[in-house]
Design a protein around this motif. Structure first.
Motif, PDB file in Angstrom:
ATOM      1  N   MET A   1       0.839  -1.210   0.000  1.00 19.65           N
ATOM      2  CA  MET A   1       0.000   0.000   0.000  1.00 19.65           C
ATOM      3  C   MET A   1       0.871   1.256   0.000  1.00 19.65           C
ATOM      4  O   MET A   1       0.534   2.252  -0.637  1.00 19.65           O
TER       5      MET A   1
ATOM      6  N   CYS B   1      -3.198   1.100   6.035  1.00 23.04           N
ATOM      7  CA  CYS B   1      -2.772   2.494   5.933  1.00 23.04           C
ATOM      8  C   CYS B   1      -1.241   2.653   5.863  1.00 23.04           C
ATOM      9  O   CYS B   1      -0.524   2.257   6.791  1.00 23.04           O
TER      10      CYS B   1
ATOM     11  N   TRP C   1      -8.885  -0.286   7.780  1.00 26.86           N
ATOM     12  CA  TRP C   1      -7.963   0.501   6.950  1.00 26.86           C
ATOM     13  C   TRP C   1      -6.758   0.937   7.773  1.00 26.86           C
ATOM     14  O   TRP C   1      -5.606   0.800   7.342  1.00 26.86           O
TER      15      TRP C   1
ATOM     16  N   LEU D   1      -9.134   7.082  -7.890  1.00 30.76           N
ATOM     17  CA  LEU D   1      -8.869   6.147  -6.782  1.00 30.76           C
ATOM     18  C   LEU D   1      -8.803   6.872  -5.441  1.00 30.76           C
ATOM     19  O   LEU D   1      -9.297   6.358  -4.428  1.00 30.76           O
ATOM     20  N   PHE D   2      -8.204   8.081  -5.425  1.00 30.25           N
ATOM     21  CA  PHE D   2      -8.100   8.795  -4.155  1.00 30.25           C
ATOM     22  C   PHE D   2      -9.451   9.370  -3.708  1.00 30.25           C
ATOM     23  O   PHE D   2      -9.888   9.141  -2.592  1.00 30.25           O
TER      24      PHE D   2
ATOM     25  N   TRP E   1     -11.150   5.635  -2.574  1.00 28.95           N
ATOM     26  CA  TRP E   1     -10.473   5.432  -1.283  1.00 28.95           C
ATOM     27  C   TRP E   1     -11.166   6.141  -0.116  1.00 28.95           C
ATOM     28  O   TRP E   1     -11.520   5.517   0.889  1.00 28.95           O
ATOM     29  N   TYR E   2     -11.369   7.444  -0.244  1.00 27.53           N
ATOM     30  CA  TYR E   2     -11.868   8.209   0.901  1.00 27.53           C
ATOM     31  C   TYR E   2     -13.280   7.765   1.294  1.00 27.53           C
ATOM     32  O   TYR E   2     -13.575   7.536   2.465  1.00 27.53           O
TER      33      TYR E   2
ATOM     34  N   CYS F   1     -13.202   4.217   2.787  1.00 33.16           N
ATOM     35  CA  CYS F   1     -12.710   4.218   4.175  1.00 33.16           C
ATOM     36  C   CYS F   1     -13.830   4.603   5.146  1.00 33.16           C
ATOM     37  O   CYS F   1     -14.042   3.946   6.171  1.00 33.16           O
TER      38      CYS F   1
END
Length: 497
Positions: free
Chosen positions: A46, A105, A100, A80-81, A85-86, A89
């Motif tokens: 990661m 992380c 995560w 992706l971010f 991802w956010y 999460c």
């Protein structure tokens, strides 16, 4: 019955477990026990993936109107971010806890690795201050806008560089024996996930919990837990990073993993260490996130910016019209933020956050007063009612910061706009219904309060919920002024280099 990992589990134990232990997930404890030693491999992967997604876009070409996430790494990184991802999460915490933080992380892993080589100093009191949750959230959210981290690769790389360096320093100074002081005290993402985890259905709790007393501190440095829980009296999930270090898959182990009803901890928050930092975070989040999104689509921001610029011109403060520092602002494409832009965005978002927080706090205070007979009961009711707004606060973050998900589905996968509106509407209304149901259950559980007072208190909660719905409706429908950045995002214009 044989236990492949631990000792034999007596049949008597399995047949006569106490009621609360029937929800114990021994199979999940075994998974943690079996694979925990290999977590560092996942964390290393990661870490490298994060580095690639933040650095590669710096050297990629500016996205063209025909580019997609499959042909341009900048668009892939943004998707992706801020699309996956956010949001993942935040929502995943309700089902799998802060897995995560504990497993995936790279920030927490870097801080832990630094701690193995570091100075191992005692954590000072100022680091333990609960207020870092609000400070870090405000700082990162506002910087995210002025640096345009959702669209500007340099802004994204710089912001993560700041956070990675801070995580490394904290680990280097205060980390010891696998502890995670960064995750416990500073991480802007982890602290938000900690608030969400109070809604979650997973709970790492003692199999035989000792009664909390003033002589027993809730946290002890140097314990088995990376975030320093005093495990024998652990009663909260907000600082639990779901690493599984405390589970052993044995009947008489100190801690087990249990299922609980969604929202259980929030509903009974007075038994789970509420704190004022989380209350301020819950109050300020809807307004701050709305301000961070609406300045892009409403003309109100331009009117506000012109007003601030007029005041500065009248007083001959010309310095504010110079180009802002690239360390704090986006200077990519056609934006070239000035100090006036940075100040206007900061004030606009802060103003939104503060005003909405004051309205929410004032209305909740009136509702609490209606159902309280004394000062102590008032404080208790205010805390409980405010905590019931966690679902709405978290959905505000998702709608405000995770728009990339829908943009990509619309631009690259031809998702009809009507379906996008429906998905956003269902998510927002579901969070509001959850807040309403939790509030209703608390208010109408008060037997000694008159029915009309309870009804009026609940009506005030509904007014707060409807105010947030009204505030977010332009974002749901995608209506209003479209800034130049939004035109670039939607491929309506091609930016210059």
């Amino acid at each position: 019955m044989p236990d492949k990992v631990g000792k034999q589990i007596p049949v008597k134990y399995l047949n006569n477990k106490p009621a609360f232990q029937k929800a114990r997930l021994v199979w999940l404890e075994k998974i943690f026990l079996k694979f925990r030693k290999n977590f560092y491999i996942v964390q290393a992967i990661m870490f490298l993936l994060f580095l690639y997604l933040t650095i590669a876009p710096l050297f990629a070409s500016v996205p063209k109107s025909h580019d997609t996430i499959f042909t341009n790494v900048t668009l892939l990184s943004q998707f992706l971010f801020w699309g996956v991802w956010y949001g993942f999460c935040l929502l995943s915490v309700i089902v799998i806890g802060r897995l995560w933080c504990g497993l995936l992380c790279p920030l927490g892993a870097l801080s832990e690795w630094a701690g193995r080589l570091g100075l191992k100093r005692e954590v000072p009191r100022w680091v333990k201050w609960n207020g870092w949750l609000v400070i870090m959230f405000l700082l990162v959210t506002i910087l995210g806008q002025t640096m345009d981290v959702r669209d500007d690769p340099k802004g994204l790389a710089l912001l993560f560089l700041y956070i990675f360096v801070l995580a490394f320093i904290v680990g280097l100074l205060f980390g010891k024996r696998g502890s995670r002081p960064w995750c416990r005290y500073f991480c802007p993402i982890g602290k938000i996930l900690g608030v969400v985890s109070r809604l979650g259905i997973l709970d790492f709790k003692p199999n035989k919990q000792r009664k909390k007393t003033e002589q027993l501190p809730e946290y002890i440095e140097g314990s088995l837990c990376p975030t320093d829980y005093n495990l024998s009296i652990k009663s909260t999930t907000n600082n639990c990073i779901t690493c599984g270090a405390c589970t052993h898959a044995k009947p008489k182990a100190m801690l087990g993993i249990y299922l609980r009803k969604p929202g259980f901890e929030v509903k009974n928050i007075m038994n789970h260490s509420p704190n004022w930092s989380e209350i301020i975070f819950i109050l300020i989040t809807p307004g701050l996130c709305a301000g961070g999104f609406l300045w892009l689509i409403l003309n109100d921001y331009n009117v506000f910016r012109d007003y601030v610029g007029g005041i500065l011109l009248d007083n001959n403060f010309m310095w504010f019209f110079n180009q802002a520092s690239p360390l704090l602002s986006s200077q990519t494409w056609n934006q070239n933020f000035t100090w006036l832009d940075v100040i206007s965005i900061t004030l606009y978002m802060s103003f939104y956050g503060m005003i909405i927080a004051l309205i929410l706090a004032g209305t909740n205070a009136i509702a609490s007063k209606l159902i309280s007979c004394n000062k102590e009961q008032f404080k208790k009711s205010f805390k409980i009612i405010t905590y019931q707004f966690i679902p709405v606060a978290i959905l505000s973050i998702i709608i405000g910061l995770c728009g990339k998900f829908f943009e990509v589905l619309h631009d690259d996968f031809n998702l009809p706009e009507l379906i996008e509106v429906w998905i956003k509407s269902i998510m927002l209304i579901s969070s509001m219904l959850w807040t309403f149901i939790l509030s209703y259950q608390y208010v109408f559980s008060l037997q000694s309060v008159a029915f009309y007072k309870k009804s009026m208190a609940l009506l005030l909660v509904i007014i707060n919920i409807l105010m947030i719905l009204y505030m977010w409706w332009p974002a749901i429908l995608g209506q209003g002024y479209m800034s130049e950045v939004e035109m670039i995002r939607q491929h309506l214009i091609v930016p210059g280099k």
